[in-house]
Design a protein around this motif. Structure first.
Motif, short mmCIF file in Angstrom:
data_model
loop_
_atom_site.label_atom_id
_atom_site.label_comp_id
_atom_site.label_asym_id
_atom_site.label_seq_id
_atom_site.Cartn_x
_atom_site.Cartn_y
_atom_site.Cartn_z
N GLN A 1 -1.50 -5.20 -2.68
CA GLN A 1 -2.23 -5.05 -1.42
C GLN A 1 -3.61 -4.44 -1.68
O GLN A 1 -3.79 -3.62 -2.58
CB GLN A 1 -1.42 -4.19 -0.43
CG GLN A 1 -1.80 -4.48 1.02
CD GLN A 1 -0.70 -4.08 2.00
OE1 GLN A 1 0.27 -3.43 1.64
NE2 GLN A 1 -0.88 -4.45 3.26
N SER A 2 -4.60 -4.89 -0.92
CA SER A 2 -6.00 -4.60 -1.23
C SER A 2 -6.32 -3.11 -1.35
O SER A 2 -7.12 -2.70 -2.18
CB SER A 2 -6.92 -5.26 -0.20
OG SER A 2 -6.57 -4.81 1.09
N TYR B 1 -5.32 -2.10 -4.88
CA TYR B 1 -5.48 -3.14 -5.92
C TYR B 1 -6.18 -2.60 -7.17
O TYR B 1 -5.68 -2.73 -8.29
CB TYR B 1 -6.26 -4.33 -5.35
CG TYR B 1 -6.39 -5.50 -6.30
CD1 TYR B 1 -5.42 -6.50 -6.34
CD2 TYR B 1 -7.48 -5.62 -7.17
CE1 TYR B 1 -5.54 -7.60 -7.20
CE2 TYR B 1 -7.60 -6.70 -8.04
CZ TYR B 1 -6.62 -7.68 -8.05
OH TYR B 1 -6.74 -8.75 -8.90
N GLU C 1 -3.83 -9.02 1.85
CA GLU C 1 -4.13 -8.09 2.95
C GLU C 1 -2.88 -7.73 3.77
O GLU C 1 -2.63 -6.56 4.01
CB GLU C 1 -5.19 -8.70 3.89
CG GLU C 1 -6.53 -9.02 3.23
CD GLU C 1 -7.26 -7.80 2.68
OE1 GLU C 1 -7.03 -6.68 3.20
OE2 GLU C 1 -8.05 -7.97 1.73
N ASP D 1 0.82 -1.23 0.00
CA ASP D 1 0.00 0.00 0.00
C ASP D 1 0.85 1.27 0.00
O ASP D 1 0.44 2.30 -0.55
CB ASP D 1 -0.89 0.05 1.27
CG ASP D 1 -2.11 -0.84 1.13
OD1 ASP D 1 -2.38 -1.30 0.00
OD2 ASP D 1 -2.79 -1.10 2.14
N LYS E 1 -4.79 -10.41 -5.03
CA LYS E 1 -5.00 -9.42 -3.96
C LYS E 1 -4.52 -10.01 -2.64
O LYS E 1 -4.72 -11.19 -2.37
CB LYS E 1 -6.50 -9.08 -3.87
CG LYS E 1 -6.83 -7.91 -2.95
CD LYS E 1 -8.34 -7.67 -2.88
CE LYS E 1 -8.87 -7.04 -4.16
NZ LYS E 1 -10.29 -6.61 -4.03
#
Length: 498
Positions: free
Chosen positions: A306-307, A310, A407, A274, A405
């Motif tokens: 990372q979500s 994404y 977390e 992120d 994806k």
């Protein structure tokens, strides 16, 4: 106009129907040849000799005969020979690039980059050759002196792949010659003409006969591999290729306990956190995934985003891929060429269809391009990837980017390390502590941090786990072609007699 035939500045660099053994251009004793086709047009480029074990044995004999005198040259003498070969590669780099594009398909700009990269290994190892040092070790026995010297291992069998027809050859021959070894190099069946052109330049550089031998085979490749691995005269084998073939060669080498270095398959994780600079990460992913249309062993194979970023990453990444221009490698503005052959197309297509069937969404590309030729596939981006899909566990070796994806850092590191292979890994982050943590946690031989390109003659190249062992390039690369001899001198500490 998309499929041009190149005009070489020096047409004598294209060696048809001959290989290079003992300083001479020879045909296979059987007279047999195999065809080499342009992957862009499917047209015949020419034929190369189909060597068998008897032909290869003559090359081994030549290398064995040349070894005693070549090993006794000084490091400086070998350095000058490599330097001359390097200079000739630079002078002829345009023709080398044209040959690479012709038989491999990569766009001319890429091929020019490879020609320069290939030459850099001769430059690098010409500088290493005079700097081969041993040690003096204080002995624990009074009056003894312990010294080590580095000696060349002997005749080396080198087996190289088609995806870098020039660089894979020079990355092995450079350190071998610097160390004082002689070589028998097996050129790739798909792309023999680039390595044969390099042999012609070796000849012009004055490399003594028998020091460098380049043999060719397609159908007989297993037979040639077997004689290189089982011959008692060959003391070392270096192979770049698939893990499966590497295991077979290792088994065959056990009968003579050869020194080995293997650079085998990869399944490179490419991780974007992120906190990464998104544009830098997108550019890195483009460079790492789509170089040579995804046909390199260090290409990003599993891309983990990372979500939190994404969707934005996927959108920016797909937009860049959409701008690619696919076509014949000599055509103006082409960024990506064909795959090497129909088997490569079949595998890539199977990976895309498998991902779709299991819920993946193709947001860019995803289809063959028959209008260009049978070996072209659209550069492809797939979102919604899961670990059940074939692409997650197999090396695609094609222009397909699957975005997974994730977390947490812990989760992605675990998934990245779940592969049996460990060649290269990449990740993007601005967090300094994370950079150190993840770089050290990834089970790979090479890590790119905030970059998608890690190839450099100065950097040690190689993997861990089932990606093999040994390192190529860098100050470490020459050790693969050396043995350490220990010499103990006794009675050296006697006091002078009055």
């Amino acid at each position: 106009m998309s499929h041009n035939v190149p005009k070489l500045n020096d047409p004598s660099l294209l060696k048809l129907n001959v290989a290079y053994v003992n300083g001479e251009w020879v045909q296979a004793k059987s007279g047999k040849t195999f065809e080499v086709h342009d992957p862009s047009s499917g047209k015949l480029i020419g034929t190369a000799p189909e060597f068998d074990s008897a032909d290869t044995q003559l090359a081994i004999d030549a290398a064995a005969a040349a070894f005693p005198s070549f090993r006794n040259k000084t490091g400086r003498e070998r350095s000058k020979l490599l330097r001359k070969w390097y200079d000739l590669m630079v002078e002829n780099s345009e023709d080398i690039a044209k040959l690479i594009t012709w038989e491999n398909g990569k766009p001319l700009a890429d091929a020019k980059g490879e020609a320069a990269y290939a030459a850099s290994f001769f430059e690098w190892f010409s500088e290493e050759a005079p700097r081969i040092y041993g040690d003096t070790i204080p002995a624990s026995v009074a009056g003894n002196r312990v010294v080590t010297i580095k000696e060349p291992v002997g005749v080396c069998g080198l087996i190289t792949p088609w995806n870098f027809p020039a660089a894979m050859v020079t990355r092995k021959i450079g350190p071998a010659l610097a160390a004082g070894c002689t070589v028998v190099a097996k050129s790739p069946g798909e792309t023999p003409f680039t390595s044969l052109a390099l042999a012609e330049l070796a000849h012009r550089a004055g490399i003594p006969k028998g020091v460098v031998n380049v043999v060719s085979a397609l159908k007989n490749t297993p037979e040639v591999g077997e004689i290189l691995t089982s011959s008692p005269f060959v003391k070392k084998v270096s192979f770049t290729g698939s893990t499966g073939v590497g295991k077979l060669l290792m088994k065959q080498s056990s009968s003579t306990l050869k020194k080995l270095s293997f650079e085998l398959g990869g399944n490179a994780p490419f991780i974007v956190f992120d906190d990464a600079d998104l544009d830098v990460a997108v550019a890195g992913a483009i460079a790492s995934k789509f170089r040579s249309s995804g046909q390199t062993c260090v290409c990003a194979n599993r891309i983990f985003i990372q979500s939190g970023i994404y969707d934005e990453f996927a959108q920016k990444f797909a937009a860049k891929v959409k701008d690619f221009k696919v076509g014949g490698g000599y055509s103006e503005g082409v960024t990506h060429g064909p795959l090497i052959h129909d088997r490569a197309i079949t595998k890539v297509d199977a990976h895309v269809r498998d991902a779709e069937k299991k819920g993946g969404k193709v947001i860019q590309g995803g289809q063959k391009m028959p209008e260009l030729g049978s070996n072209f596939f659209q550069p492809t981006v797939i979102t919604g990837m899961t670990t059940e899909m074939a692409l997650a566990s197999e090396e695609t070796f094609g222009p397909v980017a699957g975005l997974f994806k994730f977390e947490t850092e812990e989760e992605v590191t675990k998934v990245a390390n779940s592969a049996e292979v460990g060649l290269a890994g990449y990740f993007f982050s601005k967090d300094l502590q994370r950079v150190f943590r993840v770089a050290e946690a990834l089970e790979v031989g090479m890590v790119g941090v905030n970059t998608g390109l890690i190839s450099d003659a100065a950097a040690p190249f190689g993997g861990v786990k089932e990606s093999g062992f040994g390192r190529e390039g860098s100050k470490y690369g020459i050790a693969e072609y050396q043995v350490t001899k220990m010499i103990t001198y006794g009675g050296m500490g006697q006091p002078l007699q009055k």
